[in-house]
Enzyme design. Structure first.
Site, PDB file in Angstrom:
ATOM      1  N   LYS A 198      26.558  11.902 -46.763  1.00 34.73           N
ATOM      2  CA  LYS A 198      26.879  10.788 -45.852  1.00 34.73           C
ATOM      3  C   LYS A 198      27.979  11.184 -44.847  1.00 34.73           C
ATOM      4  CE  LYS A 198      28.025   8.018 -49.279  1.00 34.73           C
ATOM      5  NZ  LYS A 198      27.792   8.816 -50.502  1.00 34.73           N
TER       6      LYS A 198
ATOM      7  N   ARG B  21      29.451  -0.758 -51.330  1.00 33.71           N
ATOM      8  CA  ARG B  21      29.145  -0.066 -52.573  1.00 33.71           C
ATOM      9  C   ARG B  21      28.816  -1.034 -53.704  1.00 33.71           C
ATOM     10  NH1 ARG B  21      31.967   4.915 -51.489  1.00 33.71           N
ATOM     11  NH2 ARG B  21      31.717   6.401 -53.160  1.00 33.71           N
TER      12      ARG B  21
ATOM     13  N   ARG C 203      31.864  21.788 -52.640  1.00 30.73           N
ATOM     14  CA  ARG C 203      32.418  21.178 -51.424  1.00 30.73           C
ATOM     15  C   ARG C 203      33.896  21.516 -51.256  1.00 30.73           C
ATOM     16  NH1 ARG C 203      31.756  14.854 -50.181  1.00 30.73           N
ATOM     17  NH2 ARG C 203      32.898  14.510 -52.115  1.00 30.73           N
TER      18      ARG C 203
ATOM     19  N   ARG D  43      38.514  18.267 -53.308  1.00 32.63           N
ATOM     20  CA  ARG D  43      38.958  16.908 -53.627  1.00 32.63           C
ATOM     21  C   ARG D  43      39.150  16.775 -55.131  1.00 32.63           C
ATOM     22  NH1 ARG D  43      34.976  12.810 -50.522  1.00 32.63           N
ATOM     23  NH2 ARG D  43      34.973  11.930 -52.610  1.00 32.63           N
TER      24      ARG D  43
ATOM     25  N   ARG E  95      31.383   9.415 -61.306  1.00 30.61           N
ATOM     26  CA  ARG E  95      31.013   8.798 -60.027  1.00 30.61           C
ATOM     27  C   ARG E  95      29.512   8.520 -59.955  1.00 30.61           C
ATOM     28  NH1 ARG E  95      33.287  13.249 -56.394  1.00 30.61           N
ATOM     29  NH2 ARG E  95      32.443  12.144 -54.611  1.00 30.61           N
TER      30      ARG E  95
HETATM   31  P1  ADP Z   1      31.658   9.733 -52.494  1.00 22.88           P
HETATM   32  O1  ADP Z   1      30.678   8.871 -51.744  1.00 22.88           O
HETATM   33  O2  ADP Z   1      31.397  11.184 -52.299  1.00 22.88           O
HETATM   34  O3  ADP Z   1      31.821   9.347 -53.940  1.00 22.88           O
HETATM   35  P2  ADP Z   1      33.936   8.617 -51.037  1.00 22.88           P
HETATM   36  O4  ADP Z   1      34.815   9.516 -50.256  1.00 22.88           O
HETATM   37  O5  ADP Z   1      33.052   7.692 -50.277  1.00 22.88           O
HETATM   38  O6  ADP Z   1      33.110   9.596 -51.953  1.00 22.88           O
HETATM   39  O7  ADP Z   1      34.800   7.728 -52.065  1.00 22.88           O
HETATM   40  C1  ADP Z   1      35.731   8.300 -52.932  1.00 22.88           C
HETATM   41  C2  ADP Z   1      36.268   7.238 -53.892  1.00 22.88           C
HETATM   42  O8  ADP Z   1      36.932   6.196 -53.150  1.00 22.88           O
HETATM   43  C3  ADP Z   1      35.217   6.493 -54.712  1.00 22.88           C
HETATM   44  O9  ADP Z   1      34.868   7.182 -55.888  1.00 22.88           O
HETATM   45  C4  ADP Z   1      35.950   5.159 -54.997  1.00 22.88           C
HETATM   46  O10 ADP Z   1      36.910   5.311 -56.019  1.00 22.88           O
HETATM   47  C5  ADP Z   1      36.706   4.902 -53.721  1.00 22.88           C
HETATM   48  N1  ADP Z   1      35.884   4.106 -52.757  1.00 22.88           N
HETATM   49  C6  ADP Z   1      35.393   4.541 -51.559  1.00 22.88           C
HETATM   50  N2  ADP Z   1      34.685   3.562 -50.961  1.00 22.88           N
HETATM   51  C7  ADP Z   1      34.731   2.484 -51.788  1.00 22.88           C
HETATM   52  C8  ADP Z   1      34.179   1.180 -51.757  1.00 22.88           C
HETATM   53  N3  ADP Z   1      33.406   0.765 -50.726  1.00 22.88           N
HETATM   54  N4  ADP Z   1      34.424   0.345 -52.794  1.00 22.88           N
HETATM   55  C9  ADP Z   1      35.190   0.716 -53.833  1.00 22.88           C
HETATM   56  N5  ADP Z   1      35.727   1.934 -53.941  1.00 22.88           N
HETATM   57  C10 ADP Z   1      35.506   2.821 -52.940  1.00 22.88           C
END
Ligand code: ADP
Length: 215
Positions: free
Chosen positions: A13, A88, A127, A160, A171
């Site tokens: 994404k 999400r 990554r 990360r 996750r």
């Molecule tokens: P990925 O999609 O690769 O898991 P992100 O960078 O989008 O990684 O998100 C990293 C972390 O940030 C998630 O595992 C969560 O803890 C938090 N996070 C990000 N976006 C949201 C969201 N929309 N709602 C709740 N937590 C979020």
């Protein structure tokens, strides 16, 4: 155009949102990036988010919804945006619908990046990210010109903390439980477009362009 990039962690994404920004100037609104910045800055939000992010759990809906509501009001989002990592949960999707309708707008497309589970695990373990300009690399699939260093700003690349194997697994579980149900939510509204997320970033981007009717 208002677009959601949807898919499991590691689906690509962020990479594709950066391409949409480069090719069409559409801003990337990444809740993950916003939260990581808050953690780095040590803000109250960051302090609350850090342990949740590092264990693969979601940050509470209310906090994330507030962040996005503020971000979408900024002038650069006027002509469109690409949401990456939001919504999400169904509660976040409902809140998004309400906030957009109060602005007289709506989501045009939900692009669902479809990638097999083994591949997302491989992508996340390789990554590497630039902490400064947020560039995304992969040790074998998309390596920087000099190993371990960002092509554009020269900063050392980092892994990360949530890309460690045990957190990646957590996750994926969170994704299946809380986020995947959104597919049905958007399919029901006629907005979901499945995009094959395998192959090189260029191949995936070409499919995205086609799904958006840009070819
Ligand atoms: P990925 O999609 O690769 O898991 P992100 O960078 O989008 O990684 O998100 C990293 C972390 O940030 C998630 O595992 C969560 O803890 C938090 N996070 C990000 N976006 C949201 C969201 N929309 N709602 C709740 N937590 C979020």
């Amino acid at each position: 155009m208002d677009i959601i990039l949807f898919g499991p962690p590691g689906a690509g994404k962020g990479t594709q949102a950066q391409r949409l920004l480069a090719s069409h100037g559409t801003p990337q609104v990444s809740t993950g990036d916003i939260l990581r910045q808050a953690v780095k800055d040590g803000t109250p939000l960051g302090l609350q988010a850090k342990p949740l992010m590092e264990s693969g759990k979601l940050v509470p809906d209310g906090l994330v919804i507030g962040l996005v509501a503020e971000r979408l009001k900024r002038p650069d989002c006027k002509a469109g945006f690409v949401l990456d990592g939001f919504p999400r949960t169904v509660a976040q999707a409902e809140a998004l619908e309400a906030m957009l309708s109060s602005l007289g707008r709506h989501i045009d497309h939900v692009l669902s990046l479809e990638v097999p589970l083994e591949m997302v695990v491989e992508r996340l373990s390789g990554r590497r990210c630039c902490p400064k300009d947020l560039g995304i690399y992969h040790v074998t699939e998309a390596p920087p010109k000099t190993a371990g260093v960002c092509d554009s700003c020269g900063s050392p690349l980092v892994q990360r903390p949530d890309d460690r194997e045990e957190v990646v697994r957590a996750r994926q579980v969170t994704y299946r439980k809380d986020t995947e149900p959104l597919k049905a939510y958007y399919a029901h509204r006629g907005l979901l477009r499945a995009v094959d997320g395998t192959g090189t970033p260029d191949q995936v981007f070409a499919r995205i362009q086609a799904a958006l009717g840009r070819q």
